[in-house]
Design an enzyme around this catalytic site. Structure first.
Site, PDB file in Angstrom:
ATOM      1  N   ARG A  48       0.676  -1.403   0.568  1.00 29.00           N
ATOM      2  CA  ARG A  48       0.204  -0.138  -0.149  1.00 29.00           C
ATOM      3  C   ARG A  48       1.105   1.195  -0.091  1.00 29.00           C
ATOM      4  O   ARG A  48       2.121   0.727   0.460  1.00 29.00           O
ATOM      5  CB  ARG A  48      -0.615  -0.051   1.050  1.00 29.00           C
ATOM      6  CG  ARG A  48      -0.196  -0.847   2.699  1.00 29.00           C
ATOM      7  CD  ARG A  48       0.112   0.196   2.799  1.00 29.00           C
ATOM      8  NE  ARG A  48       0.433   1.464   3.514  1.00 29.00           N
ATOM      9  CZ  ARG A  48       1.168   2.008   4.243  1.00 29.00           C
ATOM     10  NH1 ARG A  48       2.929   1.715   3.628  1.00 29.00           N
ATOM     11  NH2 ARG A  48       1.304   3.497   3.890  1.00 29.00           N
ATOM     12  N   ALA A  50       1.235   5.061  -2.207  1.00 24.55           N
ATOM     13  CA  ALA A  50       0.689   5.366  -3.590  1.00 24.55           C
ATOM     14  C   ALA A  50       1.608   5.026  -4.133  1.00 24.55           C
ATOM     15  O   ALA A  50       1.696   4.938  -5.263  1.00 24.55           O
ATOM     16  CB  ALA A  50      -0.086   6.998  -3.690  1.00 24.55           C
ATOM     17  N   ARG A  89      -7.429  -0.824  -6.960  1.00 24.38           N
ATOM     18  CA  ARG A  89      -7.339   0.260  -5.983  1.00 24.38           C
ATOM     19  C   ARG A  89      -7.930   1.343  -6.684  1.00 24.38           C
ATOM     20  O   ARG A  89      -7.342   2.075  -6.548  1.00 24.38           O
ATOM     21  CB  ARG A  89      -6.449   0.781  -4.729  1.00 24.38           C
ATOM     22  CG  ARG A  89      -6.243  -1.276  -3.799  1.00 24.38           C
ATOM     23  CD  ARG A  89      -5.445  -0.653  -2.406  1.00 24.38           C
ATOM     24  NE  ARG A  89      -6.247   0.022  -1.477  1.00 24.38           N
ATOM     25  CZ  ARG A  89      -5.818   0.541  -0.125  1.00 24.38           C
ATOM     26  NH1 ARG A  89      -4.377   0.721  -0.696  1.00 24.38           N
ATOM     27  NH2 ARG A  89      -6.883   1.664   0.150  1.00 24.38           N
ATOM     28  N   GLN A 193      -2.066   2.197  10.606  1.00 24.09           N
ATOM     29  CA  GLN A 193      -0.738   2.049   9.474  1.00 24.09           C
ATOM     30  C   GLN A 193       0.273   2.736  10.187  1.00 24.09           C
ATOM     31  O   GLN A 193       1.642   2.577  10.037  1.00 24.09           O
ATOM     32  CB  GLN A 193      -1.201   2.664   8.335  1.00 24.09           C
ATOM     33  CG  GLN A 193      -1.609   1.891   7.261  1.00 24.09           C
ATOM     34  CD  GLN A 193      -3.389   1.565   7.423  1.00 24.09           C
ATOM     35  OE1 GLN A 193      -3.742   2.685   8.571  1.00 24.09           O
ATOM     36  NE2 GLN A 193      -3.836   0.994   6.462  1.00 24.09           N
ATOM     37  N   ASP A 234      -2.692  10.028  -1.701  1.00 25.55           N
ATOM     38  CA  ASP A 234      -2.857   8.903  -3.091  1.00 25.55           C
ATOM     39  C   ASP A 234      -3.788   9.465  -4.274  1.00 25.55           C
ATOM     40  O   ASP A 234      -2.976   8.532  -4.911  1.00 25.55           O
ATOM     41  CB  ASP A 234      -4.677   8.205  -2.258  1.00 25.55           C
ATOM     42  CG  ASP A 234      -3.827   7.609  -1.104  1.00 25.55           C
ATOM     43  OD1 ASP A 234      -2.974   5.632  -1.840  1.00 25.55           O
ATOM     44  OD2 ASP A 234      -3.346   7.728  -0.159  1.00 25.55           O
ATOM     45  N   ASN A 244      -6.231  11.658   0.712  1.00 22.18           N
ATOM     46  CA  ASN A 244      -5.455  10.295   1.402  1.00 22.18           C
ATOM     47  C   ASN A 244      -6.298   9.771   2.292  1.00 22.18           C
ATOM     48  O   ASN A 244      -7.653   9.653   2.612  1.00 22.18           O
ATOM     49  CB  ASN A 244      -4.256  11.565   2.475  1.00 22.18           C
ATOM     50  CG  ASN A 244      -3.121  10.939   2.466  1.00 22.18           C
ATOM     51  OD1 ASN A 244      -2.536  10.160   1.964  1.00 22.18           O
ATOM     52  ND2 ASN A 244      -2.993  10.852   4.415  1.00 22.18           N
ATOM     53  N   LYS A 245      -5.377   9.120   2.774  1.00 19.42           N
ATOM     54  CA  LYS A 245      -6.065   8.621   4.764  1.00 19.42           C
ATOM     55  C   LYS A 245      -7.293   9.010   5.383  1.00 19.42           C
ATOM     56  O   LYS A 245      -6.859  10.498   5.374  1.00 19.42           O
ATOM     57  CB  LYS A 245      -5.018   7.624   5.180  1.00 19.42           C
ATOM     58  CG  LYS A 245      -5.432   6.146   6.150  1.00 19.42           C
ATOM     59  CD  LYS A 245      -6.122   5.277   5.670  1.00 19.42           C
ATOM     60  CE  LYS A 245      -5.110   4.413   4.617  1.00 19.42           C
ATOM     61  NZ  LYS A 245      -6.087   3.568   4.550  1.00 19.42           N
TER      62      LYS A 245
END
Length: 345
Positions: A48, A50, A89, A193, A234, A244-245
């Site tokens: 995972r 980007a 994804r 993460q 991302d 993003n996350k």
């Protein structure tokens, strides 16, 4: 420095991935030789981040070509299998970008595709190191302190890239310059993460840090405990909106209220000029069990349903700086529908 993605020629050639689902308890690797194994690794987050997904996409075309040769696929089957990798994804633009970078070379053969994919991997590390220098320069000039305190979200280090890191790379650069006091690493629910991966990398690199719950981050900023937030991305749209996350936008809002910089760092390949604004970004929704189950134990009533968006979008008007290897732009200060053209890939 760990390598999250690499091509191995020894023995039976394969794409080797560090299995990030098992960190920090175990440092194990996956040797990927089939498209199905690769798609599973991508969707289950064994790999995972980007830039790492971009490299995986490019090398995944090699995996597909080799499997297709061994199993006698026709052209249509090969293209369909490559599309499975590309679409594994949807929010992370780099995955599709990596596939697209090498696909035109398919008629030239697997050796040429592998050469291009390997070059892409090398270019990513060089880009990460350059953007880290740009980002550190901008932050130190903006903040005006000898040592800065940083908050970051999710994981953006070598594990999320081909080497070095993006937002983490800036943190590492500040540390190497003796200009970093401490890092607040958000745990990053629901898959942790930050706690599992970022803290592991910070520990490996000897960088002082603490791990905080996601819910503490806004208060950490508003209490004046940090000077800057640095995150990855991302997908970055043409106007500077940033995916993003999930949880990233909360940091941006808190930074905006506190008057401290919110910085987004990513290679130019993460900039998607074909997507005008964040409203057009497809937000991946993952299994609700990731929210409802922790370490195999359900934490909510059996009847409860989980809501689990993997990403959120931060509007450009609360993003102080976007850093790529090509330079820095300031979306909140210079709004423009095509702001990112100057630093896009």
């Amino acid at each position: 420095m760990v390598l999250a993605v690499e091509w191995r020629e020894a023995g039976t050639p394969c794409l080797r991935l560090i299995d990030q689902r098992r960190l920090p308890a175990e440092e194990t690797y996956l040797d990927i030789r089939t498209v199905s194994a690769l798609v599973e690794a991508i969707q289950t987050l064994a790999v995972r981040g980007a830039p790492a997904l971009g490299a995986t996409g490019a090398l995944g075309v090699v995996v597909a070509m080799r499997q297709g040769h061994d199993e006698g696929w026709d052209e249509a089957r090969l293209r369909a299998e490559i599309a499975r990798i590309r679409d594994a994804r949807p929010t992370a633009v780099n995955l599709a970008w990596g596939v697209d970078q090498v696909t035109p070379a398919i008629p030239a053969g697997v050796a040429e595709v592998l050469r291009l994919a390997t070059q892409l991997v090398a270019d990513d590390e060089a880009a990460n190191r350059q953007l880290s220098r740009h980002g550190a320069d901008w932050i130190l000039a903006r903040i005006g302190k000898e040592k800065v305190r940083v908050v970051t979200h999710c994981n953006t280090g070598a594990l999320a890239t081909t080497a070095w890191g993006t937002a983490y790379g800036i943190i590492h650069e500040l540390h190497d310059r003796g200009a970093l006091e401490i890092v607040y690493a958000d745990e990053t629910r629901p898959l942790l993460q930050g706690a599992r991966l970022t803290s592991w990398e910070l520990t490996q690199d000897g960088i002082p840090h603490v791990v905080e719950s996601d819910g503490a981050a806004a208060s950490t900023i508003l209490r004046g405990l940090v000077d800057v937030a640095i995150i990855g991305a991302d997908r970055i749209t043409a106007n500077g909106d940033t995916a993003n996350k999930v949880g990233s936008v909360a940091l941006a809002l808190a930074c905006h209220r506190a008057g401290i910089p919110f910085v987004v760092a990513a290679p130019s390949s993460t900039v998607d000029l074909d997507t005008a604004t964040g409203e057009e970004i497809v937000i991946e929704e993952r299994s609700g069990d990731e929210v409802l189950v922790v370490a195999g134990h359900r934490t909510a009533p059996e009847s409860a349903r989980g809501f689990n968006p993997a990403f959120d979008v931060t509007p450009h008007d609360i993003v102080d700086a976007i850093v790529t290897e090509r330079g820095v732009v300031e979306p909140s200060a210079n709004p423009s529908p095509r702001l990112l053209e100057a630093i896009a890939g």
